[in-house]
Scaffold this motif. Structure first.
Motif, PDB file in Angstrom:
ATOM      1  N   UNK A   1       0.816  -1.213   0.000  1.00 35.27           N
ATOM      2  CA  UNK A   1       0.000   0.000   0.000  1.00 35.27           C
ATOM      3  C   UNK A   1       0.853   1.267   0.000  1.00 35.27           C
ATOM      4  N   UNK A   2       1.941   1.279   0.748  1.00 37.94           N
ATOM      5  CA  UNK A   2       2.786   2.488   0.803  1.00 37.94           C
ATOM      6  C   UNK A   2       3.372   2.819  -0.562  1.00 37.94           C
ATOM      7  N   UNK A   3       3.849   1.812  -1.252  1.00 38.76           N
ATOM      8  CA  UNK A   3       4.449   2.033  -2.570  1.00 38.76           C
ATOM      9  C   UNK A   3       3.392   2.511  -3.565  1.00 38.76           C
ATOM     10  N   UNK A   4       2.224   1.880  -3.563  1.00 45.47           N
ATOM     11  CA  UNK A   4       1.155   2.273  -4.483  1.00 45.47           C
ATOM     12  C   UNK A   4       0.709   3.708  -4.184  1.00 45.47           C
TER      13      UNK A   4
ATOM     14  N   UNK B   1      -0.875   7.246   2.241  1.00 46.49           N
ATOM     15  CA  UNK B   1      -1.288   5.867   2.472  1.00 46.49           C
ATOM     16  C   UNK B   1      -2.652   5.822   3.164  1.00 46.49           C
ATOM     17  N   UNK B   2      -2.855   6.716   4.121  1.00 43.69           N
ATOM     18  CA  UNK B   2      -4.117   6.755   4.864  1.00 43.69           C
ATOM     19  C   UNK B   2      -5.299   7.085   3.953  1.00 43.69           C
ATOM     20  N   UNK B   3      -5.100   8.084   3.070  1.00 43.02           N
ATOM     21  CA  UNK B   3      -6.203   8.455   2.174  1.00 43.02           C
ATOM     22  C   UNK B   3      -6.473   7.349   1.164  1.00 43.02           C
ATOM     23  N   UNK B   4      -5.436   6.619   0.783  1.00 45.86           N
ATOM     24  CA  UNK B   4      -5.635   5.509  -0.146  1.00 45.86           C
ATOM     25  C   UNK B   4      -6.424   4.392   0.524  1.00 45.86           C
ATOM     26  N   UNK B   5      -6.073   4.050   1.760  1.00 41.98           N
ATOM     27  CA  UNK B   5      -6.832   3.047   2.505  1.00 41.98           C
ATOM     28  C   UNK B   5      -8.298   3.463   2.609  1.00 41.98           C
TER      29      UNK B   5
END
Length: 97
Positions: free
Chosen positions: A50-53, A61-65
């Motif tokens: 997730x961090x890399x994406x 990372x938080x907003x992506x989650x």
């Protein structure tokens, strides 16, 4: 009676190859449910890291989650950033009737 231990099923454990990820996303796209598609993108992002994406998509990372969670409702631009960061492409094809 013997006790059975259950483990929560996580699709990420089964997304080992690029082909697995593509086939999974294609199946979700066929279903057509936007929530399922964004959740599948989240699963693929977790499988990849997730961090890399998030970094490649230009998001935290938080907003992506949050965007790719079951309760998320990401903008289409966010979905496209994630798709690009995953090295995928969405395609259209005519449905035969």
């Amino acid at each position: 009676m013997k006790k059975v231990k259950l483990k929560k099923w996580d699709v990420v454990e089964h997304l080992k190859t690029e082909e697995d990820m593509v086939l999974y996303l294609e199946a979700c796209l066929e279903d057509g449910d936007p929530a399922l598609i964004t959740a599948a993108l989240g699963d693929i992002a977790r499988a990849r890291g997730m961090s890399q994406v998030a970094r490649e998509a230009g998001l935290s990372r938080e907003s992506l989650y949050k965007a790719l969670s079951g309760e998320g409702n990401p903008e289409f631009a966010t979905v496209m950033k994630v798709v690009k960061a995953l090295g995928l492409r969405l395609r259209a094809e005519q449905v035969s009737t």
